[in-house]
Design an enzyme around this catalytic site. Sequence first.
Site, PDB file in Angstrom:
ATOM      1  N   LYS A   1       0.833  -1.213   0.000  1.00 56.43           N
ATOM      2  CA  LYS A   1       0.000   0.000   0.000  1.00 56.43           C
ATOM      3  C   LYS A   1       0.859   1.250   0.000  1.00 56.43           C
ATOM      4  CE  LYS A   1      -1.736   1.749   3.887  1.00 56.43           C
ATOM      5  NZ  LYS A   1      -1.514   3.224   3.878  1.00 56.43           N
ATOM      6  N   ASN A   2       1.916   1.250   0.795  1.00 56.17           N
ATOM      7  CA  ASN A   2       2.729   2.452   0.952  1.00 56.17           C
ATOM      8  C   ASN A   2       3.637   2.733  -0.236  1.00 56.17           C
ATOM      9  OD1 ASN A   2       1.551   2.929   3.397  1.00 56.17           O
ATOM     10  ND2 ASN A   2       3.255   2.150   4.620  1.00 56.17           N
TER      11      ASN A   2
ATOM     12  N   ARG B   1      -4.961  11.072   3.565  1.00 57.30           N
ATOM     13  CA  ARG B   1      -3.948  12.122   3.585  1.00 57.30           C
ATOM     14  C   ARG B   1      -3.148  12.160   2.285  1.00 57.30           C
ATOM     15  NH1 ARG B   1      -3.313  13.940   8.793  1.00 57.30           N
ATOM     16  NH2 ARG B   1      -1.294  14.839   8.315  1.00 57.30           N
TER      17      ARG B   1
ATOM     18  N   CYS C   1      -5.345   8.205  10.023  1.00 51.94           N
ATOM     19  CA  CYS C   1      -5.479   7.412  11.241  1.00 51.94           C
ATOM     20  C   CYS C   1      -5.106   8.230  12.473  1.00 51.94           C
ATOM     21  CB  CYS C   1      -4.585   6.170  11.153  1.00 51.94           C
ATOM     22  SG  CYS C   1      -5.152   4.974   9.920  1.00 51.94           S
TER      23      CYS C   1
ATOM     24  N   ARG D   1       0.848  13.807  13.029  1.00 52.94           N
ATOM     25  CA  ARG D   1       1.212  13.652  11.627  1.00 52.94           C
ATOM     26  C   ARG D   1       1.074  14.979  10.879  1.00 52.94           C
ATOM     27  NH1 ARG D   1      -1.170   7.842   9.690  1.00 52.94           N
ATOM     28  NH2 ARG D   1       0.500   8.069   8.202  1.00 52.94           N
TER      29      ARG D   1
ATOM     30  N   ASP E   1       4.708  -0.026  12.054  1.00 54.06           N
ATOM     31  CA  ASP E   1       3.475  -0.710  11.649  1.00 54.06           C
ATOM     32  C   ASP E   1       3.449  -2.180  12.052  1.00 54.06           C
ATOM     33  OD1 ASP E   1       1.944   1.361   9.883  1.00 54.06           O
ATOM     34  OD2 ASP E   1       4.028   1.491   9.241  1.00 54.06           O
TER      35      ASP E   1
ATOM     36  N   VAL F   1       8.362   6.370  16.569  1.00 56.30           N
ATOM     37  CA  VAL F   1       7.974   6.914  15.264  1.00 56.30           C
ATOM     38  C   VAL F   1       6.692   7.741  15.353  1.00 56.30           C
ATOM     39  CG1 VAL F   1       7.402   6.339  12.874  1.00 56.30           C
ATOM     40  CG2 VAL F   1       9.142   5.016  14.099  1.00 56.30           C
TER      41      VAL F   1
ATOM     42  N   ARG G   1      -8.699  -0.367   3.976  1.00 52.90           N
ATOM     43  CA  ARG G   1      -7.757   0.615   3.429  1.00 52.90           C
ATOM     44  C   ARG G   1      -6.429  -0.025   3.050  1.00 52.90           C
ATOM     45  NH1 ARG G   1      -5.846   4.996   6.865  1.00 52.90           N
ATOM     46  NH2 ARG G   1      -4.560   5.260   5.023  1.00 52.90           N
TER      47      ARG G   1
END
Length: 439
Positions: free
Chosen positions: A23-24, A97, A121, A126, A311, A333, A419
């Site tokens: 996804k990223n 975002r 999220c 962020r 994550d 993080v 998502r």
Amino acid sequence: MSAVLQVNGGTPLKGEISVRGAKNFVSKAMVAALLGEDPSELRNVPQIKDVEVVSGLLRLHGVTVDYDVEAGVIRLDSSDVETAHVADIDAHAGSSRIPILFCGPLLHRLGEAFIPDLGGCRIGDRPIDYHLSILREFGAVVDKRPQGIHITAPRGLTGAKIALPYPSVGATEQLLLTAVRAKGKTELSNAATEPEIMALIAFLQRMGAIISVDTDRVIRIEGVDRLGGATYTALTDRIEAGSWACAALATGGDIMVRGADQHGMMAFLNTFRKVGGDFEVTDEGIRFWHPGGELKSIVLETDVHPGFMTDWQQPLVVALTQATGLSIVHETVYENRFGFTEALRGMGAQIQVYRECLGGSPCRFGHRNFNHSAVVSGPTPLRAADIEVPDLRGGFSHLIAALAAEGTSRVSGIDIIYRGYEDFMGKLRALGADVQPLD
């Protein structure tokens, strides 16, 4: 009304599943295609909500998007980019975002960009300050308005020398997407170097960009006048692979994750083995299982790549509730990523969160009143409960807890999980989970 899933827990997850592209990476590469004046093709694309959202945003800007879901191939033609209506962007983006990353490409193609109020999220502030600061360094003019932010580049964009205070993934992506077509040279110090970032660099290079990466986290870009299209196969989603591995550990199961790649998961695999899990790497993927016996408590600190990624932290904490002794987890993080533990405590887990930096060196969140360290005491049997999903990774972690718990749980808000996790319902059933969506 958010979707609700009934989970009858207590059964080990066993079987095979497949994981596709990250996804990223995929969502960012789709945005990068805006920079090209020829069509691009991405392969190994997962069917997830974020891909749907980015596809919609691209279409609003005149991009032709052709997605073959079954084949996992998406074709993007941005030869006729146009300005989208503000209301349409706002309505389609929702809580995503991703629009902030459209800015650089749209400034190059159209001379202006607009981003609505950004959601995402609830795991920390962020802030988009890094992004806006970077755009200003390139010569962009940022105009904050009630409905969002309007950005222009009246004199074009020019390369800059930028040093990040923290190796932010999002800020590094913003710089890459802005610098590749800016005039002159750009240098970024303290850049993020995650595998997904390196894949984005490789994709941009295939489009015609000139980018070099030094071993000291310095990225250098020479701007070019034009980018074309490219074909690229997405790397496997290492976050999803790690999530299923933690599900195997927490439920006492055995899961073969086809497509999982060892190279991006070195830190995770080391930790998985230290906790007491076992794995086998093959050409087809990685098999993860609980070998029996006691799981071991550990001291863990999340970090930027090549460290243990944030994550992976949340699903692993669920497994650590079944480990013998005290585990210490220090999150460096995201400042508020332990909010998900409240639901775990309601299920019987013994977890305490602290403002202090525990188990490692002091981090940027120390002495700032953020609960960013946790002590997990185990093993503790988990009992069924009604749970509300807080965010993407926390939501999947709650799902793992419900699967490990004895009894029937109701997990609300599972829409969020779509998502980033492709067909997670189908995969759960393939692994023998007893789950049922409720109306």
